[in-house]
Enzyme design. Sequence first.
Site, PDB file in Angstrom:
ATOM      1  N   ARG A 152     -90.963   8.232  63.157  1.00  0.00           N
ATOM      2  CA  ARG A 152     -91.960   7.620  62.278  1.00  0.00           C
ATOM      3  C   ARG A 152     -92.337   6.217  62.759  1.00  0.00           C
ATOM      4  O   ARG A 152     -91.491   5.454  63.205  1.00  0.00           O
ATOM      5  CB  ARG A 152     -91.367   7.537  60.865  1.00  0.00           C
ATOM      6  CG  ARG A 152     -92.256   6.831  59.868  1.00  0.00           C
ATOM      7  CD  ARG A 152     -91.863   7.173  58.463  1.00  0.00           C
ATOM      8  NE  ARG A 152     -90.616   6.552  58.029  1.00  0.00           N
ATOM      9  CZ  ARG A 152     -90.082   6.767  56.824  1.00  0.00           C
ATOM     10  NH1 ARG A 152     -90.648   7.597  55.982  1.00  0.00           N
ATOM     11  NH2 ARG A 152     -88.961   6.173  56.489  1.00  0.00           N
TER      12      ARG A 152
ATOM     13  N   ARG B  83     -90.066   1.026  61.674  1.00  0.00           N
ATOM     14  CA  ARG B  83     -89.361   0.243  60.658  1.00  0.00           C
ATOM     15  C   ARG B  83     -87.955  -0.037  61.154  1.00  0.00           C
ATOM     16  O   ARG B  83     -87.332   0.822  61.767  1.00  0.00           O
ATOM     17  CB  ARG B  83     -89.286   1.058  59.354  1.00  0.00           C
ATOM     18  CG  ARG B  83     -90.452   0.826  58.442  1.00  0.00           C
ATOM     19  CD  ARG B  83     -90.448   1.795  57.284  1.00  0.00           C
ATOM     20  NE  ARG B  83     -89.178   1.913  56.582  1.00  0.00           N
ATOM     21  CZ  ARG B  83     -88.999   2.647  55.483  1.00  0.00           C
ATOM     22  NH1 ARG B  83     -90.006   3.318  54.977  1.00  0.00           N
ATOM     23  NH2 ARG B  83     -87.826   2.715  54.901  1.00  0.00           N
TER      24      ARG B  83
HETATM   25  P1  AMP Z   1     -88.040   3.246  51.263  1.00  0.00           P
HETATM   26  O1  AMP Z   1     -89.272   2.641  51.857  1.00  0.00           O
HETATM   27  O2  AMP Z   1     -88.294   3.832  49.893  1.00  0.00           O
HETATM   28  O3  AMP Z   1     -87.330   4.187  52.180  1.00  0.00           O
HETATM   29  O4  AMP Z   1     -87.029   2.018  50.998  1.00  0.00           O
HETATM   30  C1  AMP Z   1     -86.529   1.235  52.062  1.00  0.00           C
HETATM   31  C2  AMP Z   1     -85.288   0.479  51.609  1.00  0.00           C
HETATM   32  O5  AMP Z   1     -85.619  -0.396  50.529  1.00  0.00           O
HETATM   33  C3  AMP Z   1     -84.151   1.346  51.066  1.00  0.00           C
HETATM   34  O6  AMP Z   1     -83.319   1.865  52.096  1.00  0.00           O
HETATM   35  C4  AMP Z   1     -83.417   0.346  50.173  1.00  0.00           C
HETATM   36  O7  AMP Z   1     -82.638  -0.552  50.949  1.00  0.00           O
HETATM   37  C5  AMP Z   1     -84.574  -0.454  49.570  1.00  0.00           C
HETATM   38  N1  AMP Z   1     -85.057   0.172  48.308  1.00  0.00           N
HETATM   39  C6  AMP Z   1     -86.287   0.720  48.081  1.00  0.00           C
HETATM   40  N2  AMP Z   1     -86.379   1.199  46.837  1.00  0.00           N
HETATM   41  C7  AMP Z   1     -85.177   0.964  46.246  1.00  0.00           C
HETATM   42  C8  AMP Z   1     -84.625   1.246  44.977  1.00  0.00           C
HETATM   43  N3  AMP Z   1     -85.328   1.882  44.020  1.00  0.00           N
HETATM   44  N4  AMP Z   1     -83.349   0.845  44.727  1.00  0.00           N
HETATM   45  C9  AMP Z   1     -82.633   0.193  45.652  1.00  0.00           C
HETATM   46  N5  AMP Z   1     -83.064  -0.086  46.884  1.00  0.00           N
HETATM   47  C10 AMP Z   1     -84.340   0.296  47.193  1.00  0.00           C
END
Ligand code: AMP
Length: 222
Positions: free
Chosen positions: A127, A160
Amino acid sequence: MRAVFLGPPGAGKGTQAKRLVQVRGVPHLSTGDMLRAARASGTPLGEQARAVMDAGELVPDAVVDALVEERLRQPDTRDGFLLDGYPRTINQALALSRVLAKRLTPLTAVVLIEVDEEALVARITGRRSCTQCGAVYHVKASPPAIEGICDLCGGRVEQRVDDNEALVRERLRVYHESTEALVDHYGAQGHLRRVNGNGSIDEVAEAILEATAPEDVGGERA
Ligand code: AMP
């Protein structure tokens, strides 16, 4: 529509959310995007989240709960929203229910996007995302026309920091440990819609449209 997307990292939540919000005309609320924006602008919250995100762990519930509650106060969420990446723990789900109960606007759908585990790792490690507009690409399946440049906004397209293989495996572990419990939680409430996320982007989008169709949402009109 007041919906939540559930599913492991790499299930296609972000990609599908961008499509669904266009059709339904509601804002896309991604806690991952909110946290990345906070990091990019160097806010104290962003700095606090940086180390946790880079380790593939979860940011504390209180931090993301506050972010989402604040975002849900914005008037554009009055007619609905799509939450992507939140809630991720039972405590976050309970916090969200409390906020929505206060507004008398319960969730109308929870969509679980299911993808085979081996496919997830291949998807995430390939990705690439635009650092400016968040558009998502894949090195093999859907690369940008010019390498490293976003087709949509001309921004830089990069991997990322948390999309490398070791961190993907850690994020999958965290998903199984903390987030999978939400499947039972929402299943018990009768809101859960399971969607097979292994197909093409178009096929999955079609299944999600069906799963969130107003007349098919928890037996009630959305
Ligand atoms: P994502 O883009 O949804 O994969 O989120 C990337 C990172 O952000 C995750 O691996 C967490 O470290 C943090 N994160 C995003 N959403 C949450 C959430 N609802 N609770 C806790 N950490 C979050």
